[in-house]
Design an enzyme around this catalytic site. Structure first.
Site: not given
Ligand code: R5P
Length: 298
Positions: A43, A45, A100, A133, A170, A193, A219, A225-226
């Site tokens: 199943d 598990e 997060r 984070h 940021d 940012k 980062d 990746g935005g």
């Molecule tokens: C946000 O404060 C984190 O340090 C990263 O910049 C964030 O988690 C990146 O997320 P994404 O790749 O979706 O833009």
């Protein structure tokens, strides 16, 4: 090198998602890796069993808590270690998922980082994670919890690539960019940012002296990746020669790789806290250094 007491050795246990890090740590500490059997019941598990006799031993369990099934595996391993009467349990979480959601952003939400931390603390004497984070999530564990930073390992890798400038996407990431730039011996700067929602970010235009330069954006996490894609585009607009993106935790969700490459990224670098094709930097040296330092201070 980690010093083993004469009466006790130490065992390292690697969860499915962190086997390589566990193997690396076992070599660095010169202690054995415990044999683990794991399988899925019909199943689906999970079943785990530790074959070595770890009774009275110090045990280090290494397991990233992402994606979700790995959290269950960690709980089962912790319970098995407790049942086997280990002397001490250290849980190393290379990437702590759910960090997060570290607060209630809206009524009705859980504080997920605290919920998971509470459960991990049940069978742990201490917890070590890498670049969480936000540092305050360590307080959610009810046992001593520590974090170590991957910045030195990431910077050593970037130093090989003739980087002229390190950029934080940021303000929150400035300290990391500053530390990396010191190791590399180059300039650092940051972007402005604003996060609109989970998948959309806005990067304020800023005049960068990026023309003809090799720039590394650093980062803690790359998720969709935005953030990085927007930053890469800005830098390329200002004439950057090459743009490298370097992160501790490469989640690469939602076509992130495509987003980064089509934004003009020249290389993607992550540590192996989450395994991917871009896990080019090993985290075990940073963890073992931290562990040794911590033991010397206790
Ligand atoms: C946000 O404060 C984190 O340090 C990263 O910049 C964030 O988690 C990146 O997320 P994404 O790749 O979706 O833009």
């Amino acid at each position: 090198m980690f010093v083993i007491s004469t009466n006790h050795t130490m065992y390292i246990i690697g969860g499915t998602t962190s086997k390589t890090i566990a193997e690396d740590l076992s070599k660095l500490f010169n202690v054995p890796l415990a044999k683990i059997t794991s399988k899925r019941f019909p199943d689906d598990e999970l079943y785990v069993r530790i074959s070595d006799d770890i009774s009275g031993e110090k045990v280090v369990i290494v397991q990233t808590t992402y994606p979700d099934p790995n959290i269950i595996e960690l709980f089962l391993l912790q319970d098995a270690v407790k049942e086997a009467d280990a002397k001490e349990i250290t849980v190393i979480i290379p990437y702590y998922g759910y960090a997060r959601q570290d607060t209630k952003f809206e009524d009705g939400e859980p504080i997920s980082a605290r919920a998971i931390a509470n459960l991990i603390s049940v069978h742990a004497d201490r917890v070590i994670t890498v670049d969480p984070h936000k540092e305050h999530i360590l307080d959610f564990f009810t046992v001593p919890a520590f974090s170590c930073s991957a910045v030195e390992e990431l910077a050593k890798d970037l130093k090989e690539k003739n980087i002229d400038m390190v950029l934080a996407p940021d303000k929150g990431a400035i300290e990391r960019a500053k530390q990396a730039s010191k190791i590399i011996g180059c300039d650092f700067d940051h972007m402005e940012k604003t996060r609109i929602n989970g998948t959309t970010v806005e990067i304020k235009p800023k005049k960068f002296q990026a023309k003809g330069k090799n720039v590394a954006i650093i980062d803690d996490i790359i998720s969709t990746g935005g953030t990085m894609a927007k930053s890469i585009k800005e830098l390329k607009k200002y004439g950057a020669k090459k743009v490298f993106v370097s992160c501790t935790h490469g989640l690469f969700a939602d076509n992130a790789i495509k987003k980064l490459t089509s934004a003009g990224c020249d290389e993607i670098i992550a540590t192996d806290t989450i395994k991917s094709d871009f896990s080019k930097v090993k985290i075990a040296p940073c963890l073992s250094q931290f562990f040794n330092k911590m033991l010397r201070n206790t």
